[in-house]
Every structure is written in structure tokens, then in C-alpha cells.
Design a protein around this motif. Structure first.
Motif, PDB file in Angstrom:
ATOM      1  N   LEU A  37       0.819  -1.217   0.000  1.00 61.72           N
ATOM      2  CA  LEU A  37       0.000   0.000   0.000  1.00 61.72           C
ATOM      3  C   LEU A  37       0.858   1.275   0.000  1.00 61.72           C
ATOM      4  O   LEU A  37       0.323   2.378   0.033  1.00 61.72           O
ATOM      5  N   LEU A 102      -6.386 -14.541  13.332  1.00 64.72           N
ATOM      6  CA  LEU A 102      -6.039 -15.009  11.983  1.00 64.72           C
ATOM      7  C   LEU A 102      -7.316 -15.172  11.154  1.00 64.72           C
ATOM      8  O   LEU A 102      -7.361 -14.801   9.982  1.00 64.72           O
ATOM      9  N   LYS A 143     -12.723  -3.475   5.142  1.00 61.50           N
ATOM     10  CA  LYS A 143     -11.411  -2.828   5.042  1.00 61.50           C
ATOM     11  C   LYS A 143     -11.009  -2.238   6.396  1.00 61.50           C
ATOM     12  O   LYS A 143      -9.859  -2.354   6.820  1.00 61.50           O
ATOM     13  N   HIS A 146     -10.095  -5.094   8.729  1.00 61.84           N
ATOM     14  CA  HIS A 146      -8.799  -5.652   8.305  1.00 61.84           C
ATOM     15  C   HIS A 146      -7.644  -4.742   8.744  1.00 61.84           C
ATOM     16  O   HIS A 146      -6.639  -5.203   9.271  1.00 61.84           O
TER      17      HIS A 146
HETATM   18  C1  HEM Z   1      -4.039 -13.723   8.033  1.00 59.42           C
HETATM   19  C2  HEM Z   1      -4.098 -13.212   6.828  1.00 59.42           C
HETATM   20  C3  HEM Z   1      -3.859 -11.773   6.490  1.00 59.42           C
HETATM   21  C4  HEM Z   1      -3.060 -10.834   7.098  1.00 59.42           C
HETATM   22  C5  HEM Z   1      -2.155 -11.013   8.313  1.00 59.42           C
HETATM   23  C6  HEM Z   1      -3.228  -9.586   6.363  1.00 59.42           C
HETATM   24  C7  HEM Z   1      -2.597  -8.397   6.662  1.00 59.42           C
HETATM   25  C8  HEM Z   1      -2.795  -7.202   5.998  1.00 59.42           C
HETATM   26  C9  HEM Z   1      -2.189  -5.942   6.355  1.00 59.42           C
HETATM   27  C10 HEM Z   1      -1.242  -5.720   7.525  1.00 59.42           C
HETATM   28  C11 HEM Z   1      -2.629  -5.003   5.484  1.00 59.42           C
HETATM   29  C12 HEM Z   1      -2.289  -3.498   5.464  1.00 59.42           C
HETATM   30  C13 HEM Z   1      -3.471  -2.752   6.040  1.00 59.42           C
HETATM   31  C14 HEM Z   1      -3.305  -1.259   5.986  1.00 59.42           C
HETATM   32  O1  HEM Z   1      -2.185  -0.745   5.884  1.00 59.42           O
HETATM   33  O2  HEM Z   1      -4.357  -0.583   6.083  1.00 59.42           O
HETATM   34  C15 HEM Z   1      -3.513  -5.652   4.554  1.00 59.42           C
HETATM   35  C16 HEM Z   1      -4.180  -5.034   3.517  1.00 59.42           C
HETATM   36  C17 HEM Z   1      -4.965  -5.678   2.598  1.00 59.42           C
HETATM   37  N1  HEM Z   1      -5.272  -7.030   2.590  1.00 59.42           N
HETATM   38 FE1  HEM Z   1      -4.689  -8.405   3.948  1.00 59.42          FE
HETATM   39  N2  HEM Z   1      -4.116  -9.802   5.331  1.00 59.42           N
HETATM   40  C18 HEM Z   1      -4.512 -11.107   5.376  1.00 59.42           C
HETATM   41  C19 HEM Z   1      -5.400 -11.739   4.529  1.00 59.42           C
HETATM   42  C20 HEM Z   1      -5.972 -11.152   3.415  1.00 59.42           C
HETATM   43  C21 HEM Z   1      -6.836 -11.824   2.474  1.00 59.42           C
HETATM   44  C22 HEM Z   1      -7.290 -13.288   2.575  1.00 59.42           C
HETATM   45  C23 HEM Z   1      -7.170 -10.910   1.521  1.00 59.42           C
HETATM   46  C24 HEM Z   1      -8.065 -11.053   0.319  1.00 59.42           C
HETATM   47  C25 HEM Z   1      -8.336 -12.174  -0.269  1.00 59.42           C
HETATM   48  C26 HEM Z   1      -6.517  -9.666   1.871  1.00 59.42           C
HETATM   49  C27 HEM Z   1      -6.619  -8.494   1.149  1.00 59.42           C
HETATM   50  C28 HEM Z   1      -6.080  -7.287   1.510  1.00 59.42           C
HETATM   51  C29 HEM Z   1      -6.312  -6.046   0.778  1.00 59.42           C
HETATM   52  C30 HEM Z   1      -7.143  -5.878  -0.497  1.00 59.42           C
HETATM   53  C31 HEM Z   1      -5.627  -5.049   1.464  1.00 59.42           C
HETATM   54  C32 HEM Z   1      -5.581  -3.571   1.103  1.00 59.42           C
HETATM   55  C33 HEM Z   1      -6.711  -2.922   1.888  1.00 59.42           C
HETATM   56  C34 HEM Z   1      -7.035  -1.573   1.330  1.00 59.42           C
HETATM   57  O3  HEM Z   1      -7.867  -1.527   0.445  1.00 59.42           O
HETATM   58  O4  HEM Z   1      -6.453  -0.584   1.813  1.00 59.42           O
HETATM   59  N3  HEM Z   1      -5.785  -9.856   3.027  1.00 59.42           N
HETATM   60  N4  HEM Z   1      -3.605  -6.985   4.897  1.00 59.42           N
END
Ligand code: HEM
Ligand code: HEM
Length: 187
Positions: A37, A102, A143, A146
Motif C-alpha cells: 500500500l 487469523l 477494510k 482488516h
Molecule cells: C491472516 C491473513 C492476512 C493478514 C495477516 C493480512 C494483513 C494485511 C495488512 C497488515 C494489510 C495493510 C493494512 C493497511 O495498511 O491498512 C492488509 C491489507 C490488505 N489485505 Fe490483507 N491480510 C490477510 C489476509 C488477506 C486476504 C485473505 C485478503 C483477500 C483475499 C486480503 C486483502 C487485503 C487487501 C485488499 C488489502 C488492502 C486494503 C485496502 O484496500 O487498503 N488480506 N492486509
């Protein structure tokens, strides 16, 4: 007579393998989520990181569910008697919270992407249905979940690793319950 074959009770081989595979995946997926990001990345690099993150995250979700189901057949072995009851209780709570976080992270990531109408390449390739309706409001809520739950997960992982390494230093047998990742010990 002294039993020279005695070893502290250890997690089953499958549980140990799953622990370390999920640990490596989480310890890479989490920083990839932050890096992907950042401003200034080339479009190609950002796309690659998003693909790795989304698909890696779905893989984590599948493995965590498998781990929880497997845990019913192969429960955690009893801790060594040297671990005080309060510490054992805190460890149980922390492990439960790690599983819960998780699941929250992986499911909220999934909903954020599917509700936003974006692809998950690995699942799309096998024709897996989205399961989530297209909705910007739902995508925004997911979002937020997450982006917020990641702080709790990161903090708990740091505490967990510190506790694990402390047991390794103490040589009290707790680290050997989950190590080595493959081979040696029960199935
Ligand atoms: C245990 C599993 C996961 C961990 C530890 C994780 C961790 C993270 C972290 C730390 C961020 C940055 C958030 C930010 O800076 O705002 C992020 C963003 C993101 N993650 Fe994950 N994630 C996981 C699983 C997933 C899965 C399964 C998907 C989709 C299939 C996903 C899709 C995304 C997307 C699209 C973003 C960007 C969000 C935005 O639109 O700003 N993540 N994730
Ligand atoms: C260097 C990294 C790590 C070390 C040294 C480590 C160490 C350990 C140890 C010693 C145990 C067994 C505790 C006991 O005897 O009851 C354990 C269990 C566990 N670890 Fe880790 N761990 C690491 C990384 C991770 C990561 C990244 C995660 C997930 C985010 C994780 C999740 C868990 C869970 C959920 C359990 C409980 C297993 C169960 O009883 O079902 N660990 N870990």
C-alpha cells in the motif's frame, strides 16, 4: 529405574508442520500487506504484491481451518509441570486469540476484496464462487476491520514469539513441543 527414553510431550507431527507453515506464511503476508500500500511502487510490483497477499491470505485461511479441525483429533499435549497454572492459562488464551485474529484477518480480507468486486486469482482459476455480494459499504467495513485487527495480531505475534524464544532460552521443554517442524515424534 530411570526412563532414558523420556521426552517432554510434543505436538503431533502434523500440528508442528502446520504451525511452522502458517507462521512463515503469516510473517510474510503481514509485511507484504503493509508494503503493497506504500506510495511510489511500480504498478507491476504493486500488482504482484497484491496477488501474493490475497492468495497467500486465502491459503492461510484454509490452513487455519484445517489446523482447528485437526486439533480436535490431536489436542495440545499437557504442558510441563514447571509452567505455573496462571502462565498456562494466559498461554491458552493467547493461542485462542491468535487463531481468532487469523480468522478475522483472513475473512475480512476476503470480504473486502469480494465485496469490492476484485479478483482472487487462485480461487477464480478453479471457479470458486465469490460467496459475498458486491457492496461498497460492506467492502469499506471489511477494510476497516482488516486495517484495525492487524495491530492486535502483530502485537500478539510479537509477544508470542518473545515467549517462545524465552522458553528456548530457559530450556524448559516448552519450545521442543513445537520443534522441529518436520519429522521426529508422533504423527
Ligand atoms: C491472516 C491473513 C492476512 C493478514 C495477516 C493480512 C494483513 C494485511 C495488512 C497488515 C494489510 C495493510 C493494512 C493497511 O495498511 O491498512 C492488509 C491489507 C490488505 N489485505 Fe490483507 N491480510 C490477510 C489476509 C488477506 C486476504 C485473505 C485478503 C483477500 C483475499 C486480503 C486483502 C487485503 C487487501 C485488499 C488489502 C488492502 C486494503 C485496502 O484496500 O487498503 N488480506 N492486509
Ligand atoms: C519465531 C516464531 C514462533 C515461535 C518461536 C513460536 C513458538 C511456539 C511454541 C513454543 C508453541 C507451543 C506452546 C505450547 O507449548 O503450548 C506455539 C504454539 C502456537 N503458535 Fe507459535 N511460534 C512462532 C510463530 C507463530 C506465529 C507467526 C503464529 C501465528 C500467527 C503462531 C501461532 C501459534 C498458535 C496458534 C499456537 C497454539 C497451538 C495449539 O495449541 O493449537 N506461532 N508457538
Amino acid at each position: 529405574m530411570t526412563d532414558l527414553t523420556f521426552r517432554p510431550a510434543r505436538y503431533a507431527a502434523t500440528s508442528r508442520a502446520l504451525h511452522w507453515i502458517v507462521a512463515v506464511l503469516v510473517l510474510t503476508t503481514l509485511p507484504i500487506g503493509v508494503v503493497m500500500l506504500q506510495d511510489g511502487l511500480s504498478r507491476d510490483l504493486q500488482n504482484t504484491l497484491f496477488i501474493l497477499h490475497k492468495n497467500g491470505g486465502v491459503f492461510i485461511l484454509a490452513l487455519v481451518v484445517l489446523r482447528l479441525v485437526w486439533r480436535v483429533w490431536a489436542p495440545a499435549p499437557p504442558l510441563p509441570a514447571s509452567v505455573p497454572p496462571l502462565q498456562a492459562r494466559i498461554a491458552r488464551l493467547a493461542h485462542g486469540a491468535l487463531y481468532a485474529l487469523l480468522l478475522v484477518m483472513a475473512i475480512s480480507g476476503y470480504i473486502r476484496v469480494r465485496a469490492g468486486g476484485f479478483p482472487i486469482e487462485m480461487l477464480d482459476a478453479i471457479g470458486f464462487p465469490p460467496l459475498v455480494p458486491r457492496s461498497d459499504a460492506l467492502a469499506d467495513t471489511a477494510k476497516w476491520v482488516h486495517g484495525t485487527a492487524r495491530y492486535a495480531l502483530a502485537a500478539l505475534i510479537l509477544a508470542h514469539i518473545a515467549a517462545g524464544l524465552n522458553h528456548l532460552r530457559l530450556r524448559d521443554g516448552v519450545f521442543d513441543r513445537i520443534w522441529p517442524p518436520f519429522g521426529r515424534g508422533r504423527v
